[in-house]
Structure formats: structure tokens, C-alpha cells
Write a protein that holds these residues in place. Structure first.
Motif, PDB file in Angstrom:
ATOM      1  N   GLY A   1     -14.190  -1.797  56.299  1.00  0.00           N
ATOM      2  CA  GLY A   1     -15.072  -0.676  56.580  1.00  0.00           C
ATOM      3  C   GLY A   1     -15.419  -0.563  58.052  1.00  0.00           C
ATOM      4  N   HIS A  31     -18.161   0.376  59.318  1.00  0.00           N
ATOM      5  CA  HIS A  31     -19.502  -0.144  59.588  1.00  0.00           C
ATOM      6  C   HIS A  31     -19.476  -1.630  59.897  1.00  0.00           C
ATOM      7  CE1 HIS A  31     -18.622  -0.704  55.354  1.00  0.00           C
ATOM      8  NE2 HIS A  31     -19.606  -1.567  55.246  1.00  0.00           N
ATOM      9  N   ASP A  88     -22.744   5.832  51.537  1.00  0.00           N
ATOM     10  CA  ASP A  88     -21.953   6.595  52.504  1.00  0.00           C
ATOM     11  C   ASP A  88     -20.858   5.711  53.104  1.00  0.00           C
ATOM     12  OD1 ASP A  88     -23.292   8.989  52.210  1.00  0.00           O
ATOM     13  OD2 ASP A  88     -24.694   8.614  53.853  1.00  0.00           O
ATOM     14  N   ALA A  89     -21.233   4.480  53.482  1.00  0.00           N
ATOM     15  CA  ALA A  89     -20.254   3.549  54.052  1.00  0.00           C
ATOM     16  C   ALA A  89     -19.196   3.177  53.020  1.00  0.00           C
ATOM     17  CB  ALA A  89     -20.965   2.297  54.568  1.00  0.00           C
ATOM     18  N   GLU A 131     -16.734   6.090  52.554  1.00  0.00           N
ATOM     19  CA  GLU A 131     -15.839   6.159  53.713  1.00  0.00           C
ATOM     20  C   GLU A 131     -14.759   5.077  53.623  1.00  0.00           C
ATOM     21  OE1 GLU A 131     -16.046   5.603  58.587  1.00  0.00           O
ATOM     22  OE2 GLU A 131     -17.893   5.773  57.426  1.00  0.00           O
ATOM     23  N   THR A 132     -15.162   3.873  53.210  1.00  0.00           N
ATOM     24  CA  THR A 132     -14.215   2.766  53.116  1.00  0.00           C
ATOM     25  C   THR A 132     -13.211   2.993  51.996  1.00  0.00           C
ATOM     26  OG1 THR A 132     -15.936   1.261  53.927  1.00  0.00           O
ATOM     27  CG2 THR A 132     -14.012   0.260  52.919  1.00  0.00           C
ATOM     28  N   ARG A 161     -12.133   5.872  50.863  1.00  0.00           N
ATOM     29  CA  ARG A 161     -11.185   6.890  51.323  1.00  0.00           C
ATOM     30  C   ARG A 161     -10.167   6.323  52.301  1.00  0.00           C
ATOM     31  NH1 ARG A 161     -15.762  11.632  51.829  1.00  0.00           N
ATOM     32  NH2 ARG A 161     -15.270  12.696  49.863  1.00  0.00           N
ATOM     33  N   ALA A 162     -10.623   5.385  53.147  1.00  0.00           N
ATOM     34  CA  ALA A 162      -9.724   4.798  54.135  1.00  0.00           C
ATOM     35  C   ALA A 162      -8.746   3.804  53.500  1.00  0.00           C
ATOM     36  CB  ALA A 162     -10.528   4.104  55.234  1.00  0.00           C
TER      37      ALA A 162
END
Length: 396
Positions: free
Chosen positions: A227, A229, A286-287, A290-291, A293-294
Motif C-alpha cells: 500500500g 500509505h 480508503d487505503a 486503493e491497495t 485496486r493496485a
């Protein structure tokens, strides 16, 4: 509820106070009776909404790579209270915790369960004498029972809305609580905070004559923790390590340590296609999104989740529904747990079911990833060796 504490309270006939009272009078009084163990040792204090545990784990790894012994106090525990108190990554033994509780059995000051565990941690660290001790605040900071130390460095990785019934609804009020760990003439390392939060941190730093260190860019090296973050958390840990180690800081040692540092339930791959993540509020979700999706841009995502009833579960659901339409809602044993039926009722998912964690939660396998999230307490329950869910994955 602190898993495993009742056994020690019963053995040493310790009664605790059920009412959470703001302020540090009780913990200071108790520690005074114990000879002020919080005044001995070199401490790092971490407060913030998310990133505390990861930053603590990475900083501990960097310090250990430099030959230092490191105590850590995490909140909450993973399996039980033993893994909340560690030295060099090893949980406190029942014997060592028993020794600390024996000392605590003689005090007159009434403490809450968390204050009792905090005091036990300080007693243990005094007895063990590690080179550094990293303390993670439990809730807030200014009036958290851990905030009785004069740390070498204070760290605030992130600030967002949480525990609003205790800390306040306004983000600046919450930031004020976090800023309470900043001490006079001691440096503070802060993460990429929003401006109104940074304003509060900056004002408190100036008031305390504390140098404020804010990394301009995230760490660029390899991490085992996933991640974007975590790249910021790694840089925060590096800045803190530089302050602690001074001229003995070795960038190459730090880089190797960070590449290996880990902590349970931070996008942890338990098995093929099965991820555990302890995200439980809007910012950490949220983090997580995002992770996901990545890391899995082409995969179908199933979400298995259970949450505490005092968390913003509807907002969390909306964020997770943006990446999945397949949900399994889980009941788990905790007095603060939200019934899975409530999550089911407010979910907009096309596919949704309710299961007890003691049932096997199937994963369809190739092409799909199951993310188990929503509460560290849920995940720690799943780690119980008697849970059939995990037996299934150990046998397959």
C-alpha cells in the motif's frame, strides 16, 4: 475487552474500574506507587488514527538492525494481551506478565482494564530494560493512559475522525488530542496531514518548543507491507530512527530492515486468494480500497467483514461497495460487535450472505480474492486455532 486479562486479575485478586474517566490522575498515582517505571528508559510515543502499528513495527525493525533491543506496546492485541507487550518482536511470556501483575496487585489506586495493562507494560519494560521502548497510544493521546512519558520522539502518522464520542466530532478537536503527546524540547515526526490538522500540530509544536519534522516525500524503497500509505509510514519511521540514532544511523541497514518488517493484518496474505486487513474506519478503508485496486486490478473481489457498532459502518460499506458486489457479513464474539444482520440490512450489494465465523468461509479460488476486514477484533478471533475457517485453509 482485553482478551486474557481476566485470568491475571482473578489470580492476583485485582479489581478494575469499569468507568472510563478522562485524565491521567489514576495512572500517574498507580505508577507512583510502583516506583515510577515510566520514568525509566528511552521512549517513543505514537498517536494517530491509522498507521501507528505499522510505523511502530518498521521503527522497531530499523532499531533492531542497528543492534538495539526494542520494547513495543501495541493496542489492541491480535490473539490476546501477551502480543500487546513485546520485546524484539517476541510477546511477553505468561511468567513475565505474571511478575508484573504481582507488583500491580499491591497498589491501592483503582484502574480501568487498559490502564492496568498500560501499567503492567511499563513495569515489564523497566524489568527488562530494552534500549528503546515504542508506545502506541490506545485512544486519542492527550488523556490516553500511555501519555505519562517524556519520549525521545513523538510520532503522529495520520489524523482522521474516530472515537468521536470521546474525542469530539470536529477534526481539529481530534487533532488536539493527538497533539497532546508532543513534549517540551522533544522532536515530533508527522505524516502527510490535512492542513487544518497540521495547523494544530504546528501550534502545539511551537508551544512546546518541539522541532516538527514532516517528510516531503514517501519512502522509495521496497517494503513487504503493501500500500502507498505504508511508504509514508516507512519514511516516518526512518525520520524517527535518524533522530534516535544520530550519527550511528546506517541507511543501508535501515533499507534492509524495512524490506523485511511486517505486522499482522496489514494486507496480510493468509493463503492464496485470502487477505486479512484490519481496516475499521473511513481513512483506513480508503487505503485498503486503493491497495486492492493496485494489487488485484483484474481480480473479482469478495468482502468478508464484521465491525464494531461504534464505527461508521454505513460509510465503510459504501466505500467497499465501490470495488465489490459480493459480501459476506460475519458475527463475532465481542460485546461491541455490530450484528451481521445490521450490516446485511444496510448493504447495497447484489450478493450478500450472513455467516458465523465458526462456519467455513469458502473462497472460490482462481480469479477471486477474498478480503476479510472491518475489525482487528474479528481478525484476532479468526486466528483462534479452534475456528473451523482457519482449519479449512491449513488443510488445503
Amino acid at each position: 475487552m482485553i482478551n486474557g486479562l481476566a485470568e491475571y486479575k482473578k489470580r492476583w485478586d485485582i479489581e478494575t474500574d469499569n468507568a472510563i474517566k478522562p485524565g491521567l490522575d489514576a495512572i500517574r498515582s498507580a505508577l507512583g506507587e510502583l516506583g515510577s517505571p515510566e520514568a525509566e528508559g528511552r521512549f517513543v510515543h505514537i498517536a494517530g488514527t491509522n498507521g501507528k502499528g505499522s510505523t511502530a513495527a518498521m521503527l522497531s525493525a530499523v532499531l533492531q538492525a542497528h543492534g538495539k533491543s526494542v520494547g513495543t506496546f501495541y493496542s489492541p492485541g491480535i490473539i490476546d494481551l501477551h502480543d500487546q507487550i513485546q520485546i524484539n518482536g517476541e510477546p511477553i511470556s505468561p511468567q513475565a506478565l505474571d511478575e508484573a501483575m504481582k507488583e500491580l496487585s499491591g497498589i491501592e489506586t483503582a484502574l480501568t482494564d487498559f490502564e492496568l495493562l498500560t501499567a503492567a507494560a511499563y513495569v515489564h519494560f523497566r524489568n527488562a530494560s530494552p534500549d528503546y521502548v515504542i508506545i502506541e497510544a490506545g485512544m486519542g493521546g492527550r488523556f490516553d493512559s500511555t501519555n505519562v512519558i517524556d519520549p525521545e520522539v513523538a510520532i503522529i502518522p495520520s489524523v482522521s475522525k474516530e472515537h468521536t464520542n470521546f474525542l469530539g466530532e470536529d477534526i481539529k478537536d481530534i487533532a488536539c488530542h493527538k497533539a497532546g503527546i508532543i513534549k517540551k524540547w522533544r522532536p515530533v515526526v508527522a505524516g502527510p496531514l490535512e492542513e487544518q490538522v497540521m495547523e494544530v500540530i504546528r501550534e502545539e509544536s511551537q508551544k512546546q518548543h518541539a522541532e516538527l519534522i514532516v517528510p516531503g516525500t514517501p519512502y522509495q524503497g521496497m517494503l513487504s507491507l503493501k500500500g502507498a500509505h505504508q511508504q509514508w509510514n516507512a519514511q516516518i519511521a526512518l525520520e524517527a530512527a535518524k533522530e534516535l540514532l544520530g550519527t550511528s544511523f546506517d541507511g543501508q541497514l535501515a533499507q534492509v530492515a524495512l524490506s523485511k518488517a511486517s505486522i499482522p493484518y496489514r494486507f496480510e496474505a493468509y493463503a492464496e486468494g485470502l487477505i486479512f486487513d484490519g481496516a475499521h474506519n473511513e481513512a483506513s478503508i480508503d487505503a485498503l480500497v486503493e491497495t486492492i485496486r493496485a494489487e488485484f486490478p483484474e481480480k473479482s473481489i469478495r468482502i468478508a467483514m464484521g465491525m464494531l457498532k461504534d464505527k461508521p459502518y454505513e460509510k465503510v460499506l459504501r466505500k467497499l461497495e465501490a470495488i465489490s458486489d459480493d459480501f459476506v457479513f460475519l458475527d463475532f464474539n465481542n460485546p461491541r460487535a455490530l450484528p451481521a444482520e445490521k450490516l446485511f440490512a444496510v448493504s447495497n450489494s447484489k450478493i450478500k450472505t450472513i455467516k458465523n465465523i465458526y462456519d467455513i468461509l469458502p473462497v472460490n479460488g482462481y480469479g477471486e480474492v477474498t478480503i476479510v476486514t472491518g475489525s482487528l477484533y474479528l481478525l484476532s478471533t479468526l486466528k483462534n486455532p479452534d475456528v473451523l475457517f482457519l482449519k479449512h485453509y491449513r488443510n488445503n
